[in-house]
Design a protein around this motif. Structure first.
Motif, PDB file in Angstrom:
ATOM      1  N   ILE A 109       0.752  -1.323  -0.115  1.00  0.00           N
ATOM      2  CA  ILE A 109       0.005   0.076  -0.023  1.00  0.00           C
ATOM      3  C   ILE A 109       0.982   1.361   0.025  1.00  0.00           C
ATOM      4  O   ILE A 109       0.736   2.139  -0.783  1.00  0.00           O
ATOM      5  CB  ILE A 109      -1.024  -0.071   1.205  1.00  0.00           C
ATOM      6  CG1 ILE A 109      -2.095  -1.206   1.140  1.00  0.00           C
ATOM      7  CG2 ILE A 109      -1.457   1.315   1.285  1.00  0.00           C
ATOM      8  CD1 ILE A 109      -2.885  -1.237   2.266  1.00  0.00           C
ATOM      9  N   LEU A 142      -3.238   3.526  -4.025  1.00  0.00           N
ATOM     10  CA  LEU A 142      -3.698   3.079  -2.777  1.00  0.00           C
ATOM     11  C   LEU A 142      -3.336   3.946  -1.688  1.00  0.00           C
ATOM     12  O   LEU A 142      -4.330   4.069  -0.506  1.00  0.00           O
ATOM     13  CB  LEU A 142      -3.126   1.526  -2.674  1.00  0.00           C
ATOM     14  CG  LEU A 142      -3.633   0.544  -3.486  1.00  0.00           C
ATOM     15  CD1 LEU A 142      -3.112  -0.895  -3.189  1.00  0.00           C
ATOM     16  CD2 LEU A 142      -5.174   0.532  -3.480  1.00  0.00           C
ATOM     17  N   ILE A 145      -6.285   5.437   1.050  1.00  0.00           N
ATOM     18  CA  ILE A 145      -6.242   4.897   2.303  1.00  0.00           C
ATOM     19  C   ILE A 145      -6.142   6.275   3.351  1.00  0.00           C
ATOM     20  O   ILE A 145      -6.848   6.409   4.418  1.00  0.00           O
ATOM     21  CB  ILE A 145      -4.978   3.942   2.756  1.00  0.00           C
ATOM     22  CG1 ILE A 145      -5.267   2.495   1.842  1.00  0.00           C
ATOM     23  CG2 ILE A 145      -4.894   3.622   4.113  1.00  0.00           C
ATOM     24  CD1 ILE A 145      -6.410   1.880   2.115  1.00  0.00           C
ATOM     25  N   VAL A 184      -8.509  -2.104  -4.356  1.00  0.00           N
ATOM     26  CA  VAL A 184      -7.472  -2.690  -4.058  1.00  0.00           C
ATOM     27  C   VAL A 184      -7.284  -4.413  -4.569  1.00  0.00           C
ATOM     28  O   VAL A 184      -6.165  -4.568  -4.638  1.00  0.00           O
ATOM     29  CB  VAL A 184      -8.244  -3.102  -2.458  1.00  0.00           C
ATOM     30  CG1 VAL A 184      -7.121  -4.215  -1.528  1.00  0.00           C
ATOM     31  CG2 VAL A 184      -7.872  -1.853  -1.350  1.00  0.00           C
ATOM     32  N   ALA A 214      -5.193  -3.051   4.443  1.00  0.00           N
ATOM     33  CA  ALA A 214      -6.382  -1.978   4.338  1.00  0.00           C
ATOM     34  C   ALA A 214      -7.342  -1.712   5.425  1.00  0.00           C
ATOM     35  O   ALA A 214      -7.510  -0.560   5.667  1.00  0.00           O
ATOM     36  CB  ALA A 214      -6.800  -2.021   2.831  1.00  0.00           C
TER      37      ALA A 214
END
Length: 545
Positions: A209, A215, A219, A326, A342
């Motif tokens: 991530i 990502l 996030i 994801v 995540a």
């Protein structure tokens, strides 16, 4: 949607999820109502959700288990253990056993963390990438439809016959998903032997991530949003009691109304992803959740109910967009750990905000908490919009290469890749444009000698027909990269060819296990020719599965 439902394993998977979700929704809400009835405290009821979310701190362990086991069998085992754990609630008789409800909710949350990562990874193995948004959207729609029935059923059964009937119902709901998982016909990626320390293996999801800009920004925005989302787990009881002057069981009605909006949101998520993309859908969804929270602040019932519908409608956009992105941005061997990472990175702040909301609601009131939730969602949405606007959209328009004999090269690409000759302007020399999906290949006839390693790459969904056509033409290149078939990290296969003019072509394909046996026998890993360190083994070619 019809394409998704035409897949037999997708239907089986969704059927199992439907039954399991019904039992879950009936129980967790009833457990909170149960605690509220035992203690009279909204804060104590909100702590049910706190203990349910707390196990996400162990998400890296859950994700590693998912990536190291056969996921269909793991689904069976975890469902069986969870059904047995729920039965412990039958021992609760008074407020003195309140700790037992919290313990079961903690174990239930640990199971949920493992099941969510398992189901996401399994779904990725079951379906092609272009059906993931449909599957995730349908799952959210099913859950939303159940939220219209299950919470009311749970609250109604709680009022009529007490919580123990719900406990038995939820325990039984884990049996059917077990049989569904056993009947799945899925080819899962082979688990690679552990090449890193246990700590590195556990942290692989969060590192992936951190190294992915898309990502990472999503996030970050999600963390900002859930710092307010957690307040809703406590405010819903206050909205029912202090705002609308209803008994605790009326919370089931409010959750059901929110589910009505979520049905529409889930159905619209996949079409919108195809039109505007996951990131834009997530940003739009966050902005709408802000509006929904603000509408719940007044005590006027029509406005509160409208706010619940808006909040419910927009939440699936956020969840479906995030889950799909994801899944699409993660290699098969990391699916469990990245999903779990995540989930943990998002849920830990949410868990903190649940506890904070339970502590603050008696001090500052639920309206201030709803305003704070609206502000955090608006900030998260604005952050994503800002990141999106700073991007400069770009993609390769075409690749242009020389041809010794123009027609011979045209025939080669038509046979090999089903390229389509299209109208071509006059450039004063022989030129032919070919359509290849959303890009073009331009051939121009010149007497030129191609270089040894300069090449262009083309992704195909099925490598075998290309391989057979190249085999008939004797077009394999065995020299440039030491073998004509090479496996890269991330389960990607590259086939190297030379066209009639000697141009080097790389054909990319995802999935070693999808190749016929005779092709796999000729495959060589890049690491067999060139040593790879840990960082280099994390390199990924952008090839959709």
């Amino acid at each position: 949607m019809p394409r998704l439902l035409a897949v037999r394993d997708a239907r089986v998977f969704l059927a199992g999820q439907t039954v399991s979700s019904f039992g879950d929704m009936a129980l967790w809400l009833a457990s909170a109502i149960w605690v509220k009835a035992l203690t009279g405290s909204s804060a104590a009821a909100g702590l049910v959700f706190f203990f349910f979310c707390a196990p996400t701190l162990l998400a890296p362990v859950c994700g590693l288990i998912v990536d190291r086991m056969e996921r269909a069998r793991l689904l069976v085992a975890v469902n069986a253990l969870t059904g047995c754990t729920v039965l412990l609630l039958l021992l609760v008789h008074s407020a003195s056993e309140l700790w037992l409800i919290y313990l079961v909710m903690f174990l239930y949350g640990l199971s949920s963390c493992t099941l969510a990562a398992t189901q996401s990874a399994l779904l990725r193995a079951l379906l092609p990438g272009d059906l993931l948004a449909d599957a995730n959207g349908l799952l959210r729609t099913i859950q939303a439809m159940l939220s219209l029935v299950a919470p009311l059923t749970g609250a109604g059964l709680y009022a009529l016959v007490g919580p123990r009937t719900l406990v038995l119902l939820d325990a039984a709901s884990f049996v059917f998903p077990m049989f569904c998982a056993l009947s799945l016909r899925v080819s899962e990626p082979r688990a690679r032997p552990r090449a890193q320390s246990l700590r590195a293996e556990l942290n692989a999801g969060i590192r992936h991530i951190a190294r992915s800009p898309v990502l990472r920004h999503l996030i970050a925005a999600s963390i900002c949003a859930v710092l307010g989302f957690g307040f809703s787990e406590t405010t819903v009881f206050a909205v029912a009691g202090k705002g609308l002057h209803k008994p605790p069981a009326f919370v089931g009605v409010l959750v059901g109304i929110q589910g009505l909006g979520a049905v529409l949101g889930g159905l619209s998520a996949a079409p919108l992803i195809r039109r505007i993309g996951e990131r834009s859908l997530i940003a739009l969804g966050l902005m709408l959740t802000c509006a929904g929270a603000l509408l719940e602040i007044p005590s006027w019932p029509p406005m509160v109910l409208a706010g619940l519908v808006v909040f419910g409608f927009s939440l699936p956009w956020v969840l479906v967009g995030l889950t799909t992105l994801v899944q699409r941005s993660t290699p098969p061997e990391l699916q469990g750990r990245v999903y779990a990472a995540a989930d943990a990175v998002i849920t830990v702040p949410q868990t903190i905000s649940i506890a904070l909301g339970a502590a603050l609601i008696g001090i500052i009131g639920y309206r201030a908490l709803l305003a704070a939730m609206a502000a955090s969602n608006a900030l998260a949405g604005a952050y994503l919009v800002g990141r999106y606007r700073r991007r400069v959209p770009s993609r390769i328009n075409h690749v242009s290469i020389n041809a010794d004999d123009l027609q011979d090269s045209v025939d080669f690409y038509v046979e090999l890749l089903r390229a389509e000759p299209i109208p071509t302007p006059n450039f004063g020399l022989p030129v032919q444009w070919l359509a290849l999906g959303r890009t073009q290949l331009h051939l121009f006839e010149r007497d030129m000698q191609p270089t040894s390693h300069h090449h262009f790459g083309i992704t195909v969904d099925d490598l075998e027909p290309v391989y057979r056509a190249a085999e008939r033409r004797g077009a394999f290149d065995h020299q440039s990269f030491r073998n004509h078939l090479v496996e890269l990290p991330g389960d990607v296969v590259q086939l190297y060819l030379r066209d009639p003019a000697g141009n080097l072509i790389e054909i990319d394909h995802h999935g070693v296990d999808r190749l016929p046996e005779d092709m796999r026998a000729q495959l060589k890993g890049l690491w067999e020719f060139n040593p790879q360190d840990e960082e280099q083994m994390r390199g990924r070619l952008f090839v959709p599965e």
